[in-house]
Scaffold this motif. Structure first.
Motif, short mmCIF file in Angstrom:
data_model
loop_
_atom_site.label_atom_id
_atom_site.label_comp_id
_atom_site.label_asym_id
_atom_site.label_seq_id
_atom_site.Cartn_x
_atom_site.Cartn_y
_atom_site.Cartn_z
N ILE A 65 10.11 -37.76 -9.67
CA ILE A 65 11.39 -37.18 -10.06
C ILE A 65 11.30 -35.74 -10.55
O ILE A 65 12.31 -35.05 -10.64
N ASP A 66 10.11 -35.26 -10.85
CA ASP A 66 9.97 -33.95 -11.50
C ASP A 66 10.74 -32.82 -10.82
O ASP A 66 11.38 -32.03 -11.51
N PRO A 67 10.73 -32.69 -9.48
CA PRO A 67 11.44 -31.57 -8.85
C PRO A 67 12.97 -31.63 -8.99
O PRO A 67 13.64 -30.63 -8.79
N ILE A 68 13.52 -32.80 -9.31
CA ILE A 68 14.98 -32.91 -9.37
C ILE A 68 15.51 -33.10 -10.79
O ILE A 68 16.69 -33.39 -10.98
N ILE A 69 14.66 -32.90 -11.78
CA ILE A 69 15.11 -33.00 -13.17
C ILE A 69 16.00 -31.81 -13.50
O ILE A 69 15.69 -30.68 -13.17
N PHE A 72 19.19 -39.49 -4.30
CA PHE A 72 19.44 -39.90 -2.91
C PHE A 72 19.18 -38.74 -1.95
O PHE A 72 18.55 -38.92 -0.91
N HIS A 73 19.65 -37.56 -2.31
CA HIS A 73 19.46 -36.38 -1.44
C HIS A 73 17.97 -36.10 -1.25
O HIS A 73 17.53 -35.79 -0.14
N GLU A 74 17.19 -36.20 -2.32
CA GLU A 74 15.75 -35.91 -2.25
C GLU A 74 15.02 -36.83 -1.28
O GLU A 74 14.05 -36.40 -0.64
N ILE A 75 15.48 -38.07 -1.14
CA ILE A 75 14.81 -38.99 -0.22
C ILE A 75 15.51 -39.06 1.13
O ILE A 75 15.17 -39.88 1.97
N LYS A 101 8.47 -42.33 -10.20
CA LYS A 101 8.91 -42.29 -8.81
C LYS A 101 10.44 -42.24 -8.72
O LYS A 101 11.15 -42.83 -9.54
N ILE A 102 10.92 -41.53 -7.72
CA ILE A 102 12.36 -41.45 -7.47
C ILE A 102 12.94 -42.85 -7.25
O ILE A 102 14.03 -43.16 -7.73
N ALA A 103 12.22 -43.70 -6.55
CA ALA A 103 12.71 -45.05 -6.28
C ALA A 103 13.00 -45.80 -7.58
O ALA A 103 13.99 -46.54 -7.67
N ARG A 104 12.18 -45.61 -8.59
CA ARG A 104 12.39 -46.28 -9.89
C ARG A 104 13.66 -45.77 -10.56
O ARG A 104 14.45 -46.54 -11.11
#
Length: 72
Positions: free
Chosen positions: A6-10, A62-65, A28-31
């Motif tokens: 998640i770090d890049p989208i904080i 959602f956008h990141e993945i 993780k983004i999924a979490r």
């Protein structure tokens, strides 16, 4: 889903977010998505040492993945 963290989208916290549920730096983004969807949240606090250091928005996750946010 992706294994990206998640770090890049904080983003900076714009409101007083509850600390539960929350995710930690590097998770993780999924979490984050799993927690937001299961708790019907649009954003979630990112914490370190029991303090909010930022937030992640469901739309950004959602956008990141590579997914669009589902319609409500």
């Amino acid at each position: 889903m992706t294994s990206s963290n998640i770090d890049p989208i904080i983003r900076p916290c714009t409101t007083d977010l509850p600390l539960e549920p929350s995710v930690g730096l590097g998770e993780k983004i999924a979490r984050a998505i799993e927690l937001m969807v299961s708790h019907n949240l649009n954003c979630i606090a990112v914490v370190r040492n029991n303090r909010a250091v930022g937030m992640v928005r469901l739309e950004d996750a959602f956008h990141e993945i590579g997914l669009n946010r589902p319609a409500k």
